[in-house]
Design a protein around this motif. Structure first.
Motif, PDB file in Angstrom:
ATOM      1  N   GLN A   1       0.837  -1.199   0.000  1.00 56.08           N
ATOM      2  CA  GLN A   1       0.000   0.000   0.000  1.00 56.08           C
ATOM      3  C   GLN A   1       0.865   1.239   0.000  1.00 56.08           C
TER       4      GLN A   1
ATOM      5  N   ASP B   1      -6.241   3.077   0.434  1.00 55.46           N
ATOM      6  CA  ASP B   1      -6.146   1.618   0.529  1.00 55.46           C
ATOM      7  C   ASP B   1      -5.912   0.967  -0.821  1.00 55.46           C
ATOM      8  N   LYS B   2      -5.205   1.663  -1.686  1.00 51.32           N
ATOM      9  CA  LYS B   2      -4.850   1.115  -2.997  1.00 51.32           C
ATOM     10  C   LYS B   2      -3.344   0.916  -3.026  1.00 51.32           C
TER      11      LYS B   2
ATOM     12  N   PHE C   1      -7.337  -2.247  -4.986  1.00 49.84           N
ATOM     13  CA  PHE C   1      -7.724  -1.872  -3.638  1.00 49.84           C
ATOM     14  C   PHE C   1      -7.545  -3.044  -2.686  1.00 49.84           C
ATOM     15  N   LYS C   2      -7.316  -2.718  -1.422  1.00 45.70           N
ATOM     16  CA  LYS C   2      -7.074  -3.735  -0.406  1.00 45.70           C
ATOM     17  C   LYS C   2      -8.254  -4.699  -0.277  1.00 45.70           C
ATOM     18  N   LYS C   3      -9.493  -4.194  -0.321  1.00 47.63           N
ATOM     19  CA  LYS C   3     -10.676  -5.062  -0.218  1.00 47.63           C
ATOM     20  C   LYS C   3     -10.743  -6.056  -1.358  1.00 47.63           C
ATOM     21  N   GLU C   4     -10.428  -5.610  -2.576  1.00 47.52           N
ATOM     22  CA  GLU C   4     -10.430  -6.511  -3.732  1.00 47.52           C
ATOM     23  C   GLU C   4      -9.370  -7.593  -3.574  1.00 47.52           C
TER      24      GLU C   4
ATOM     25  N   GLU D   1      -8.029  -8.790  -0.734  1.00 46.98           N
ATOM     26  CA  GLU D   1      -8.411  -9.728   0.326  1.00 46.98           C
ATOM     27  C   GLU D   1      -9.538 -10.656  -0.104  1.00 46.98           C
ATOM     28  N   LYS D   2     -10.457 -10.153  -0.914  1.00 41.72           N
ATOM     29  CA  LYS D   2     -11.601 -10.946  -1.346  1.00 41.72           C
ATOM     30  C   LYS D   2     -11.238 -11.930  -2.461  1.00 41.72           C
TER      31      LYS D   2
ATOM     32  N   ASN E   1     -13.059 -12.059 -11.107  1.00 44.02           N
ATOM     33  CA  ASN E   1     -13.515 -10.806 -10.536  1.00 44.02           C
ATOM     34  C   ASN E   1     -13.931  -9.858 -11.647  1.00 44.02           C
TER      35      ASN E   1
END
Length: 73
Positions: A9, A14-15, A39-42, A44-45, A57
């Motif tokens: 990061q 959070d990118k 992004f961090k959420k992408e 982690e998912k 995705n």
């Protein structure tokens, strides 16, 4: 040698940039950039840790990222 995919990061949104991290077992590490940002959420998912690959995705090109990982590993 241990390999993993990390998201480094670099900003407050959070990118970050994807890297392959190599450990040689003696404390030495090497980072190779995949030149993809996400992004961090992408991350982690979608990241499958055991396979070092990404799930299908809609928000990013998982095929291109997975192909680049296979070439570099």
């Amino acid at each position: 040698m241990t390999k993993s995919i990390i998201l480094h990061q670099i900003n407050s949104e959070d990118k970050g940039t994807l890297f392959i991290r190599f450990f040689d077992g003696r404390g030495n590490k090497k980072l190779i950039s995949l030149k993809f940002k996400m992004f961090k959420k992408e991350f982690e998912k979608s990241y499958i840790k055991g396979l070092l690959l990404f799930n299908k995705n809609q928000t990013f090109n998982h095929i291109e990222i997975n192909n680049k990982i296979k070439i570099l590993i």
